[in-house]
Write a protein that holds these residues in place. Structure first.
Motif, short mmCIF file in Angstrom:
data_model
loop_
_atom_site.label_atom_id
_atom_site.label_comp_id
_atom_site.label_asym_id
_atom_site.label_seq_id
_atom_site.Cartn_x
_atom_site.Cartn_y
_atom_site.Cartn_z
N ALA A 132 21.26 3.19 61.52
CA ALA A 132 21.78 4.54 61.31
C ALA A 132 23.18 4.41 60.70
O ALA A 132 24.04 3.73 61.25
CB ALA A 132 21.83 5.30 62.62
N VAL A 133 23.37 5.07 59.57
CA VAL A 133 24.67 5.07 58.90
C VAL A 133 25.21 6.49 58.94
O VAL A 133 24.65 7.40 58.32
CB VAL A 133 24.54 4.58 57.43
CG1 VAL A 133 25.91 4.52 56.77
CG2 VAL A 133 23.86 3.22 57.38
N GLU A 134 26.29 6.69 59.70
CA GLU A 134 26.81 8.04 59.88
C GLU A 134 27.77 8.41 58.74
O GLU A 134 28.13 7.58 57.90
CB GLU A 134 27.48 8.15 61.25
CG GLU A 134 26.50 7.85 62.39
CD GLU A 134 26.90 8.48 63.71
OE1 GLU A 134 27.66 9.46 63.70
OE2 GLU A 134 26.45 7.97 64.76
N ARG A 135 28.18 9.69 58.75
CA ARG A 135 28.93 10.24 57.62
C ARG A 135 30.22 9.49 57.32
O ARG A 135 30.61 9.36 56.16
CB ARG A 135 29.23 11.72 57.87
CG ARG A 135 28.06 12.64 57.55
CD ARG A 135 28.43 14.09 57.75
NE ARG A 135 27.34 14.96 57.34
CZ ARG A 135 27.21 15.49 56.12
NH1 ARG A 135 28.11 15.25 55.20
NH2 ARG A 135 26.18 16.27 55.83
N ASP A 136 30.90 9.01 58.34
CA ASP A 136 32.17 8.35 58.07
C ASP A 136 32.00 7.09 57.23
O ASP A 136 32.91 6.70 56.49
CB ASP A 136 32.90 8.02 59.37
CG ASP A 136 32.10 7.12 60.29
OD1 ASP A 136 30.89 6.93 60.04
OD2 ASP A 136 32.66 6.60 61.27
N ALA A 137 30.80 6.45 57.32
CA ALA A 137 30.54 5.27 56.50
C ALA A 137 29.94 5.63 55.15
O ALA A 137 29.76 4.76 54.30
CB ALA A 137 29.58 4.32 57.24
#
Length: 375
Positions: free
Chosen positions: A357-362
């Motif tokens: 899972a890659v969240e928005r900050d990344a």
């Protein structure tokens, strides 16, 4: 560089030096393997099975639906990895074959022979292959082959050949007018090939990225590639046309798959975010024909977060067995969806496993593209 040498069956295996990935070493049209079982293994995959897996382009599709689940439906969540199916004799006729799945977390580095790092995901997918494997199961092996490296078996000392500027004498199998490059997923598989010979010559092992080896098969005029030829029934034959289609439909450097399948680092998510801003991915699209909502597939975590599902290759969509259609998605399209749907927490990459899972900050490098589109 790993070196094997056995003069007779009772001799001790030679020491194995550290393997080296030699990316640009030339490969000559090598001599055939001198074995009793030179015939090409029958566990091959139909090229036809791969056709139609991924479209070159697709229509505009709806973004992930915002509607809540119907009262009589459970809220979708990211499910834990499904247990592997053990092969059985009696199979229900309408049971749909599954591609080999994998755990969400990548495997740890493993050496079945000291000095040779196994391609664990490929090795485990091959372990599920039995005689009579379906095209779906073989496509699962292809999916897991598209990361990491493979080993080539070199007749003689690869280091000496490279140092002398010679073309590497790699192992191949010939049958009439056909020729197949031999490659190996692990040190154990390579050792099995050496041990299968009555009087094997000195052999060294050379590691190369999978994409580079597949391209060598294509450019070298081979009929195909055989992976783990001496490990029957856990071996496969991929024809050159299939390799060409697999490379054409994905990133030839397999960057995203490589990051997702490698042991996690503190900056893995950030590095994937950078690649997503540059590389095409795939999304799973439903047209509503199976009763699923029309649009791009998303996933909900147990804590209520919503993630867009993206995939490094169309085979990753096929692996889920959901009858969704893989559709290419450019970085600008991904940026547009994320900017238009602030409720999305990010993306989940390759949910058939390994996944992340890659969240928005990344995903800041992707979101910058959305700003550029508005200007």
């Amino acid at each position: 560089m790993a070196l094997f040498s056995r003069r007779k069956k009772t001799a001790d295996p030679s020491t194995v030096e550290e393997d080296a990935a030699v990316a640009d070493a030339p490969v000559e049209d090598a001599p055939a393997e001198e074995q009793a079982e030179d015939a090409v293994p029958s566990v091959g995959i139909s090229v036809q099975a791969f056709r139609g897996v991924g479209a070159d382009a697709g229509p505009e599709v709806a973004a992930p639906v915002d509607e809540p689940a119907a009262p009589d439906q459970e809220e979708p969540v990211v499910a834990p990895p499904r247990p592997r199916r053990e092969p059985t004799i009696n199979v229900v006729e309408d049971e749909k074959p599954r591609l080999p799945l994998a755990s969400a977390l990548p495997p740890e580095d493993t050496h079945t022979i000291e000095g040779l790092k196994d391609n664990v995901l490929l090795r485990e997918a091959l372990a599920e292959i039995v005689e009579g494997a379906s095209n779906e199961e073989l496509l699962g092996v292809m999916r897991q082959s598209m990361q990491g490296h493979l080993y080539l078996r070199v007749h003689g000392d690869a280091g000496e050949q490279i140092g002398a500027g010679q073309a590497l004498s790699v192992a191949v199998i010939r049958e009439d007018e056909k020729s197949f490059l031999l490659a190996f997923s692990s040190g154990a598989a390579l050792r099995a090939a050496v041990d299968a010979e009555e009087d094997p010559a000195a052999t060294s092992a050379m590691a190369q990225p999978v994409g580079l080896i597949y391209q060598q098969v294509i450019d070298g005029g081979f009929t195909g590639i055989i992976i783990d030829n001496a490990s029957a029934p856990h071996r496969v034959v991929f024809p050159t046309e299939l390799l060409q289609q697999a490379l054409d439909q994905g990133d030839s450097e397999m960057t995203i798959k490589g990051l997702v399948s490698a042991p996690r680092q503190s900056d893995t998510a950030a590095r994937i975010g950078e690649v997503l801003a540059k590389k095409k991915v795939w999304v799973a699209v439903s047209d509503g024909s199976t009763g699923a909502p029309v649009g791009i597939a998303e996933a909900h975590t147990a804590d209520g977060k919503r993630f867009l599902q993206v995939f490094s290759h169309p085979l990753e969509v096929v692996a889920l067995g959901r009858d969704d259609r893989p559709m290419p998605f450019e970085p600008e399209q991904l940026a547009k969806v994320l900017s238009s749907h602030s409720e999305l927490a990010g993306v989940i990459v390759d949910s058939a496993g390994p996944s992340i899972a890659v969240e928005r900050d990344a995903l800041a490098p992707v979101m910058v593209l959305a700003v550029d589109l508005e200007d």
